[in-house]
Design a protein around this motif. Structure first.
Motif, mmCIF file in Angstrom:
data_model
loop_
_atom_site.group_PDB
_atom_site.id
_atom_site.type_symbol
_atom_site.label_atom_id
_atom_site.label_comp_id
_atom_site.label_asym_id
_atom_site.label_seq_id
_atom_site.Cartn_x
_atom_site.Cartn_y
_atom_site.Cartn_z
ATOM 1 N N LEU A 278 0.832 -1.203 0.000
ATOM 2 C CA LEU A 278 0.000 0.000 0.000
ATOM 3 C C LEU A 278 0.868 1.256 0.000
ATOM 4 C CD1 LEU A 278 -2.787 -0.989 2.568
ATOM 5 C CD2 LEU A 278 -2.841 -1.153 0.075
ATOM 6 N N TYR A 279 1.998 1.171 0.688
ATOM 7 C CA TYR A 279 2.888 2.334 0.754
ATOM 8 C C TYR A 279 3.581 2.586 -0.585
ATOM 9 C CZ TYR A 279 5.538 5.828 3.346
ATOM 10 O OH TYR A 279 6.064 7.017 3.808
ATOM 11 N N THR A 282 1.221 4.939 -2.240
ATOM 12 C CA THR A 282 1.145 6.306 -1.708
ATOM 13 C C THR A 282 2.494 7.002 -1.785
ATOM 14 O OG1 THR A 282 1.466 5.456 0.565
ATOM 15 C CG2 THR A 282 -0.803 5.761 -0.214
ATOM 16 N N THR A 354 -7.126 5.381 4.092
ATOM 17 C CA THR A 354 -6.330 4.781 3.015
ATOM 18 C C THR A 354 -7.218 4.283 1.877
ATOM 19 O OG1 THR A 354 -4.609 4.105 4.580
ATOM 20 C CG2 THR A 354 -4.667 2.959 2.461
ATOM 21 N N THR A 357 -8.529 7.169 -0.118
ATOM 22 C CA THR A 357 -7.407 7.798 -0.814
ATOM 23 C C THR A 357 -7.135 7.095 -2.138
ATOM 24 O OG1 THR A 357 -6.343 8.613 1.198
ATOM 25 C CG2 THR A 357 -4.923 8.248 -0.717
ATOM 26 N N GLY A 404 -2.555 9.645 1.876
ATOM 27 C CA GLY A 404 -2.348 8.215 2.048
ATOM 28 C C GLY A 404 -1.048 7.884 2.761
ATOM 29 N N SER A 407 -1.913 8.183 6.419
ATOM 30 C CA SER A 407 -2.853 7.168 6.919
ATOM 31 C C SER A 407 -2.232 5.772 6.947
ATOM 32 C CB SER A 407 -4.126 7.166 6.063
ATOM 33 O OG SER A 407 -3.853 6.803 4.724
ATOM 34 N N VAL A 408 -1.402 5.437 5.950
ATOM 35 C CA VAL A 408 -0.758 4.121 5.957
ATOM 36 C C VAL A 408 0.201 3.998 7.134
ATOM 37 C CG1 VAL A 408 0.830 2.595 4.728
ATOM 38 C CG2 VAL A 408 -1.010 3.712 3.481
ATOM 39 N N THR A 489 -7.201 -2.959 0.119
ATOM 40 C CA THR A 489 -7.486 -2.309 1.409
ATOM 41 C C THR A 489 -8.906 -2.658 1.882
ATOM 42 O OG1 THR A 489 -6.050 -0.478 0.763
ATOM 43 C CG2 THR A 489 -7.501 -0.122 2.638
#
Length: 495
Positions: A278-279, A282, A354, A357, A404, A407-408, A489
């Motif tokens: 996920l990162y 973002t 997330t 986003t 994001g 939030s991550v 997510t």
């Protein structure tokens, strides 16, 4: 120096993620290794720091944490600027003088991104071995080397692409600063404030990307695109100020915030890999577009000015100025929105923020793709509507990627706070385990996320080398990734 500490450990509950799919069976030992005993800081050390002790926090620990946060932001900010300095240098490199094509320049900005990503893993552990203050000083002084070499190389064109790439790789040292700074600040702040603190620390660092681009714009606007050494000179001064400030105002903590065993242990958790993925979406988008946005704009403006013919020096300078006038806006807004994203995640939950986003980033990706495609199929320069869609979509991607990012990273300590609750043992050991795991994953996710920036630059390079000589194909791939990240997510954390 204040050494106010507390002696009790509290826990907090956060609903930002679903129940963990796996639980730890053992706690990572916190006993220091022989190497760490030799490297442990001897001065400016705060012992038995417990941010969850609310009485000690209000009595003075808050001020100590804030002072360290301020100078952590300063050192990380300069690190980001040096890391991204080649996104500015390429605007000072007309092909007629340096001999490099647009594809070559995407390589030049991808190399420091990759080096910075790799260094984030050892930099994460550095604060545990050497202390947060000590490493902030060392890592700041080390950046003098790429700053000086960049200055020398830019005023002495004619060297090979390999030489330029080697010097650009040294700028990747600045990318490692993020991991050590975030791991250090994670240990200073209580669970209830981590989203805000980590968001502010990271946002202040991220803003180094637009600031160095703004410095480049001022130099191009006032001195033309043939004085890149002025940018380097500015950052030599700022590096000295930040390093001295870290030495005077920052502190070391005596407990480990990350260690090799924690690095290995955290990789056994599936959530570590999911969060890292996920990162990529973002932070990878933020740093990748931050490095490439100016070059994409430069190519767009240059194509409009030349109509496909060889550019004149005046046209090259004009395209560089137009690109520099816009390129810093996206990273600036993305850096600011990271702070807001962390604070919003503290209130709403990291997973909720997330998810939405990525939904927004997918929509922005569609806008950029459609605008780029419209420009591809029309002759002449891009129309005002096409440029508005392209630039507006990019800016929206920057803003959402910043949200994001915050939030991550909020999800990380919340995940391990939840996992630690199921581990038998004293509360102090569970808190230490959660802190160690969070620090380790912050570094790992930061490293893997930065690799996303490399992939974005390589994707854009490949797209420009295609038959269409356009970035549209790369934009399609990026958009599909955001759709997949939103689904992931939703399925894993918002069931």
């Amino acid at each position: 120096m204040s050494t106010t500490t507390g002696n009790s450990t509290g826990t907090s509950t956060n609903g930002s993620v679903a129940a963990p799919t796996s639980t730890p069976t053992t706690l990572v030992p916190e006993s220091p290794s022989r190497f760490r005993q030799l490297t442990a800081p001897r001065s400016r050390v705060i012992r038995d720091w417990d941010p969850e002790d609310t009485a000690a926090w209000e009595a003075g620990n808050r001020k100590v944490a804030r002072r360290n946060l301020v100078w952590s932001v300063a050192t990380e900010h300069i690190g980001f600027s040096i890391w991204s300095i080649w996104s500015v240098m390429v605007l000072f490199m007309p092909q007629a003088v340096y001999g490099f094509t647009a594809a070559d320049k995407f390589f030049l900005v991808a190399v420091p991104t990759l080096v910075g990503a790799v260094l984030r893993v050892p930099y994460t552990m550095a604060t545990a071995f050497f202390g947060g203050r000590n490493w902030a000083i060392f890592s700041g002084v080390a950046l003098l080397v790429p700053a000086v070499l960049t200055w020398w190389l830019m005023v002495n064109p004619g060297h090979s692409l390999g030489t330029f790439m080697a010097v650009a790789a040294l700028a990747g040292l600045g990318g490692g600063n993020f991991a050590s700074s975030m791991t250090n600040i994670n240990a200073f702040y209580p669970q209830r404030m981590k989203g805000w603190a980590l968001g502010l620390n990271a946002g202040g660092g991220n803003i180094g990307v637009p600031v160095v681009q703004l410095v480049g714009l001022l130099v191009i606007a006032t001195l033309g695109n043939r004085r890149p050494e002025v940018v380097c000179a500015v950052y030599l001064v700022l590096l000295a100020v930040a390093s001295v400030g870290a030495a005077v105002f920052m502190d070391n903590l005596d407990h480990q915030t990350a260690n090799p065993k924690a690095m290995l242990e955290v990789l056994r958790h599936a959530d570590a890999w999911v969060v890292s993925l996920l990162y990529i979406g973002t932070f990878g988008s933020f740093i990748g577009f931050g490095f490439a946005f100016g070059q994409v704009l430069n190519q767009t403006f240059l194509a409009g000015l030349t109509g496909g013919a060889a550019p004149t020096p005046a046209q090259t300078a004009a395209a560089s100025l137009h690109a520099a006038q816009i390129a810093f806006v996206g990273p600036l807004l993305g850096s600011v929105s990271r702070v807001w994203g962390g604070k919003l995640a503290d209130r709403r939950g990291g997973a909720v923020v997330t998810l939405w986003t990525f939904v927004g980033m997918a929509c922005a990706g569609v806008l950029v793709t459609l605008s780029a495609r419209a420009d591809d199929v029309t002759t002449g320069a891009a129309t005002g509507l096409q440029l508005t869609g392209l630039i507006g979509g990019f800016v929206l991607l920057f803003v959402l990627s910043g949200v994001g990012n915050g939030s991550v990273y909020k999800m990380i300590p919340a995940l391990f706070e939840t996992k630690a609750a199921s581990v038998p043992g004293p509360a102090v050991e569970r808190a230490a385990w959660s802190r160690s795991m969070s620090g380790a994953l912050i570094g790992i996710a930061g490293a893997i996320g930065a690799v996303g920036g490399v992939l974005i630059n390589l994707g854009l390079r490949a797209s420009y080398q295609g038959a269409a000589k356009s970035a549209t194909a790369a934009f399609v791939v990026f958009t599909l990734f955001y759709v997949g990240a939103a689904v992931l997510t939703k399925v894993r954390y918002r069931r």
